[in-house]
Enzyme design. Structure first.
Site, PDB file in Angstrom:
ATOM      1  N   GLU A 149       1.721  -2.991 -13.060  1.00  0.00           N
ATOM      2  CA  GLU A 149       2.387  -1.691 -13.103  1.00  0.00           C
ATOM      3  C   GLU A 149       3.887  -1.877 -13.252  1.00  0.00           C
ATOM      4  O   GLU A 149       4.462  -2.908 -12.864  1.00  0.00           O
ATOM      5  CB  GLU A 149       2.061  -0.861 -11.866  1.00  0.00           C
ATOM      6  N   LYS A 175      -7.208  -0.661  -4.978  1.00  0.00           N
ATOM      7  CA  LYS A 175      -5.986  -0.087  -5.551  1.00  0.00           C
ATOM      8  C   LYS A 175      -6.199   0.341  -6.994  1.00  0.00           C
ATOM      9  O   LYS A 175      -5.700   1.375  -7.434  1.00  0.00           O
ATOM     10  CB  LYS A 175      -4.845  -1.105  -5.454  1.00  0.00           C
ATOM     11  N   ARG A 181      -5.872   7.655   7.734  1.00  0.00           N
ATOM     12  CA  ARG A 181      -5.790   7.652   9.198  1.00  0.00           C
ATOM     13  C   ARG A 181      -4.476   8.298   9.600  1.00  0.00           C
ATOM     14  O   ARG A 181      -3.646   8.645   8.754  1.00  0.00           O
ATOM     15  CB  ARG A 181      -5.821   6.220   9.723  1.00  0.00           C
TER      16      ARG A 181
END
Length: 672
Positions: A200, A116, A292
């Site tokens: 964040e 991430k 995906r």
């Protein structure tokens, strides 16, 4: 295009890929575990090969076994579906090394999204909006505290290598930061083996909006508009729709352009989803790229008229994208919900078992069903308990919601418990109808979607009673008509008694209680007594009833009010639906003696569902405290902790680590 492909997955996505291949004239190879030998994807494929035991690690996660089957069967490509190995870069590399095409992005693109922190830094450098935060290497508490104070509160601490909602903490004040940091790091280390975190800004009441992207090997990258997935429970999507009721056209175009920029930043090829968090002010920020096809891809297919699996196959075969950006249509509105074997009233505990009855709405231009099971199949403990995806489409959102309500009303599942009633409440909730739901609403207000204590279902109970009475009268009349003396007075099923009207008593089990009803009358005219209250029923009629009540409609007047009900069910159950609510009842003998459930209470620890024993923490003779963990079982991709019902001494442990146990099996007993 390929002549033969292997599908390295199971369930509805495997069936979905097989059907597209069949339409294109491509032969398919399925793989299956011991638990899936009779599964629908195995039956649909042109050929199917076993690859191991029932647990995913023994079968669907065995990349070497899957590649070996592809070689032996002559498959030219492997479609990974979603879940399992679909986002495993090492598997993608191994497929390519074997000279087989991986139908998905390159491994290098997957690896760029593997962290991430790294993904956020990459997107920021590419000009994709990201949430203000800190992703640095310096993980000292002092540095993290300083960076958190600079970012501002509320703030989220996230495991850098996490997922699935684990390793996440919301901090609202500087003084709370260190304690939350330490807790998050412990959880991250236990779940993912690494305790690195990123910080964040926490966006209050955000919307979750994702953009479907597609790219090819010819330098083309486009988006296919958005899907909104803000209705979530514990970070799991519950309802998905397209287009988003929240976005303006200007914001839609800006997010689409940012998604394409993100795809280009990692040299993306094939289908992917760029996920954004969107604030109430319209500010949007990159979350992640799912490398995906997504579970919710049918809503995009419904509004664009495209087959995304076919696009995947063509791009993987080296073809250019079939359409340019300006040719992507967006027609009407589509919504998807997922029918699960789970019990919402028991904390959404997943279920398993044979689907004794699976009634789903008929499919047409407005209703689509994607499922990997049919009636009679078994939902096993080894995999996700999804039964089917129900997708609807109409000209606009209000009409699509109406279609969804009608489709859910036609659905019924007997066997494992299901979430149908929960979904029916969800799609009628004001926050969903108004399109104002945010990602935290369900978790904050879950009680609003659950049955209220003491909720009045008397009209539904009366309807079930009347349906039973009419069916009994019809059956009696039919038997008499077929007898040797059809004109006998016994052929008149009016319940007549000398000197007084008949009184018939019926009993049902419903909502975990016994319900008794008494009726007088016949032929659709009754007096119904329940719980000390008498209701007058007139003009009752069954329409469309065959040998059973299933599929019939009941119309009647109750105390002068005209009502209509749909009837579902089978020999063992009656399901009555008034268009908004349903009541499931099991007719039982009126005078059957019910065995007390109290025997043994507090002396046994019972398996709440079928599963595999992961760990046993107690032995015979051990003293235990109330609430102490005695055993952990694994089922449906989750772990369940079984605890002592009271303080005492362990008398017997009846299961060991690795054992598979059935629901309601006694696993531990306490001395009396």
């Amino acid at each position: 295009m390929f002549d033969k492909i292997l599908i390295a997955n199971r369930g509805e996505i495997a069936c979905r890929v097989i059907r597209t291949c069949r339409r294109l004239g491509i032969r398919t190879v399925a793989v299956y575990s011991q638990a899936d030998a009779g599964a629908q994807h195995v039956r649909l494929a042109d050929e199917a090969w076993p690859i191991g035991g029932p647990r995913p690690v023994e079968s669907y996660l065995r990349g070497d076994a899957i590649i070996d089957v592809a070689r032996q069967s002559g498959a030219q490509a492997i479609h990974p579906g979603y879940g399992f190995l679909s986002e495993n870069a090492d598997f993608a590399d191994a497929v390519e090394a074997a000279g087989i095409v991986f139908i998905g992005p390159k491994a290098a693109s997957m690896r760029k999204m593997g962290s991430k922190a790294g993904a956020k830094e990459l997107m920021h450098a590419a000009g994709v909006p990201v949430v203000p935060g800190y992703t640095g290497e310096d993980q000292s508490p002092q540095t993290l505290q300083r960076e958190a104070d600079a970012i501002g509160y509320p703030l989220m601490i996230k495991a850098a290598h996490g997922g699935g909602g684990k390793g996440m903490r919301i901090v609202r004040d500087s003084a709370e930061f260190i304690a939350n940091l330490e807790s998050c790091q412990r959880e991250a280390a236990g779940a993912f083996g690494r305790d690195r975190v990123l910080l964040e800004r926490y966006v209050e009441r955000p919307r979750h909006i994702e953009i479907q992207v597609f790219a090819d090997d010819h330098g083309h990258a486009i988006h296919l508009n958005e899907r909104e997935c803000s209705a979530q429970r514990r970070y799991q999507k519950v309802l998905e729709e397209s287009p988003s009721p929240f976005l303006t056209q200007e914001l839609r175009e800006a997010m689409g352009a940012a998604a394409v920029l993100a795809a280009r930043a990692i040299d993306y090829v094939n289908a992917g989803t760029v996920e954004f968090i969107v604030g109430q002010d319209g500010g949007f920020y990159f979350m992640e790229i799912n490398t995906r096809l997504q579970v919710e891809h049918p809503v995009t297919e419904m509004v664009t008229g495209l087959d995304l699996v076919e696009w995947q196959l063509r791009v993987a075969a080296g073809e250019a994208l079939p359409l340019a950006q300006d040719a992507i249509a967006q027609n009407g509105h589509a919504i998807e919900v997922r029918l699960y074997a789970e019990d919402p009233e028991a904390g959404f505990l997943p279920g398993s078992g044979r689907l004794e009855r699976l009634r789903l709405p008929a499919t047409d231009a407005h209703v689509r069903i994607d499922s990997g099971v049919i009636e009679g199949d078994t939902v096993t403990i080894f995999y996700d308990p999804m039964i089917a995806k129900l997708i609807v489409h109409d000209a606009d959102r209000p009409r699509a919601l109406a279609r969804l309500r009608a489709a859910l009303a036609e659905s019924d599942i007997v066997g494992p418990k299901s979430n149908i009633e929960f979904l029916e409440r969800l799609v009628r909730h004001p926050a969903v109808v108004a399109g104002t739901i945010d990602t935290g609403y369900l978790d904050r207000s879950l009680d609003e979607f659950m049955p209220a204590a003491g909720e009045d279902h008397e009209d539904l109970l009366i309807a079930a009673t009347v349906a039973q009475l009419l069916a009994q009268e019809r059956d009696t009349l039919q038997r008499a008509t077929r007898s040797a003396d059809p004109t006998s007075p016994w052929a008149i099923a009016d319940g007549w008694r000398l000197g007084h009207g008949s009184r018939r008593s019926l009993a049902f089990l419903g909502r975990e209680q016994r319900l008794e009803v008494h009726a007088q009358g016949s032929g659709g005219e009754y007096r119904i007594e329940h719980a000390g209250r008498t209701r007058r029923v007139e003009g009752a009629r069954l329409n469309g009833a065959g040998a059973r009540l299933n599929g019939a409609e009941l119309s009647l007047r109750v105390d002068g009010k005209s009502l209509r009900f749909a009837l579902l069910g089978d020999e063992g159950t009656i399901v009555v639906h008034d268009g908004e609510r349903r009541l499931r009842l099991q007719p039982v003998p009126m005078y059957r003696h019910e065995q007390s459930a109290g025997a043994g209470a507090g002396h046994q620890v019972i398996a709440p569902m079928p599963g595999r024993v992961v760990v046993v923490r107690a032995s015979a003779g051990d003293p235990v405290e109330a609430g102490q963990e005695l055993m952990v079982i694994e089922a449906m991709k989750m772990e369940l902790s079984l605890k002592a019902p009271r303080a005492g001494t362990i008398a017997e442990v009846r299961a060991a680590g690795g054992d598979f146990v059935e629901a309601d099996a006694v696993l531990v007993t306490l001395a009396s």
